[in-house]
Design an enzyme around this catalytic site. Sequence first.
Site, PDB file in Angstrom:
ATOM      1  N   TRP A  10       1.337  -4.358   4.901  1.00  0.00           N
ATOM      2  CA  TRP A  10       2.016  -5.408   5.684  1.00  0.00           C
ATOM      3  C   TRP A  10       1.620  -6.819   5.237  1.00  0.00           C
ATOM      4  CZ3 TRP A  10       3.069  -4.499  11.618  1.00  0.00           C
ATOM      5  CH2 TRP A  10       3.969  -3.428  11.750  1.00  0.00           C
ATOM      6  N   LYS A  11       0.615  -6.921   4.383  1.00  0.00           N
ATOM      7  CA  LYS A  11       0.137  -8.238   3.926  1.00  0.00           C
ATOM      8  C   LYS A  11      -0.152  -9.140   5.132  1.00  0.00           C
ATOM      9  CE  LYS A  11       2.896  -7.579  -0.173  1.00  0.00           C
ATOM     10  NZ  LYS A  11       3.300  -8.126  -1.429  1.00  0.00           N
ATOM     11  N   HIS A  92      -5.749  -5.679  -4.911  1.00  0.00           N
ATOM     12  CA  HIS A  92      -4.318  -6.021  -4.953  1.00  0.00           C
ATOM     13  C   HIS A  92      -4.149  -7.290  -5.794  1.00  0.00           C
ATOM     14  CE1 HIS A  92      -0.332  -7.287  -3.669  1.00  0.00           C
ATOM     15  NE2 HIS A  92      -0.147  -6.064  -3.215  1.00  0.00           N
ATOM     16  N   SER A 207       8.535  -3.566  -5.253  1.00  0.00           N
ATOM     17  CA  SER A 207       9.955  -3.563  -4.877  1.00  0.00           C
ATOM     18  C   SER A 207      10.528  -2.162  -4.657  1.00  0.00           C
ATOM     19  CB  SER A 207      10.775  -4.348  -5.908  1.00  0.00           C
ATOM     20  OG  SER A 207      10.360  -5.706  -5.936  1.00  0.00           O
ATOM     21  N   GLY A 228       5.421  -2.915   0.036  1.00  0.00           N
ATOM     22  CA  GLY A 228       5.182  -4.152   0.770  1.00  0.00           C
ATOM     23  C   GLY A 228       6.310  -4.421   1.756  1.00  0.00           C
ATOM     24  N   GLY A 229       7.239  -5.257   1.352  1.00  0.00           N
ATOM     25  CA  GLY A 229       8.308  -5.731   2.243  1.00  0.00           C
ATOM     26  C   GLY A 229       9.020  -4.626   3.010  1.00  0.00           C
TER      27      GLY A 229
HETATM   28  C1  PEP Z   1       2.775  -4.749  -2.503  1.00  0.00           C
HETATM   29  O1  PEP Z   1       2.489  -5.731  -1.862  1.00  0.00           O
HETATM   30  O2  PEP Z   1       1.868  -3.955  -2.803  1.00  0.00           O
HETATM   31  C2  PEP Z   1       4.170  -4.525  -2.884  1.00  0.00           C
HETATM   32  C3  PEP Z   1       4.426  -3.549  -3.696  1.00  0.00           C
HETATM   33  O3  PEP Z   1       5.116  -5.373  -2.363  1.00  0.00           O
HETATM   34  P1  PEP Z   1       6.713  -5.193  -2.419  1.00  0.00           P
HETATM   35  O4  PEP Z   1       7.021  -3.745  -2.080  1.00  0.00           O
HETATM   36  O5  PEP Z   1       7.243  -6.131  -1.389  1.00  0.00           O
HETATM   37  O6  PEP Z   1       7.154  -5.511  -3.806  1.00  0.00           O
END
Ligand code: PEP
Length: 248
Positions: A10-11, A92, A207, A228-229
């Site tokens: 979730w960052k 990360h 992504s 992530g997102g």
């Molecule tokens: C991440 O933060 O580890 C990541 C992969 O982000 P996203 O899926 O948004 O690219």
Amino acid sequence: MRKKLAAGNWKMNGLVDSLSQVETLVAQHPAPGCDVLLCPPATLISAMSAIAGSALSIGGQDCHQAQTGAHTGDISAQMIRDAGGNYVILGHSERRADHDESDAQVAAKTKAAWDADLIAIICVGETEAQRDAGTTLQIIRDQLASSVPDGATGTNTVIAYEPVWAIGTGRTPSLPQIAQVHDDLRTTLTARFGTQGDAMRLLYGGSVKPSNADEIFATSNVDGALVGGASLKATDFGAIITALSKAH
Ligand code: PEP
């Protein structure tokens, strides 16, 4: 046989209100066919653990290498464990870039995580300039050699391949590019750790979304994803969990 893992990062996102997404996720996936993990900001670990039950695990996004002490603003692996966490993301690329974290620090944090009985998810990945220069595999081998301490096993460690240029950009490597890195990770880990290197789960991150999850999960040596997102919304993360549950 490696158990597949869908991990959400979730960052620096999420307030108490956001826990409704976790309630929805648990209601819709009470017994997922893969391991599921959410790593919220430290402020939500405890509350999220109370909701998670047996449907998902909870983890931190970083920990200090010491267990206690005068380190204002940091949290220790033991604190994550105490709050209900079982995993911690380490190294990360956002930590490496924003906080100048070195491979040596990542290795020290990994040992602290193991001491607190947490599973370490160690992130590696190349920048776009490194990929363009043709040094991707060497960069990742170097990161592995210096970030993963001796003693890593399939039980205490997960490796996440996250190309820096694919994180949060909507861009992903081609499937052969993902396969090339994951196959090389497997070869490198097995050469160093033997059967434990074969048992370590390898996540792809960068992504991942419902529309590309199936093809990524069908790729050689991909045992799951670090998301992530798309992990912030129960519907999106739920679709990724479903895709992983049915992947072979
Ligand atoms: C991440 O933060 O580890 C990541 C992969 O982000 P996203 O899926 O948004 O690219």
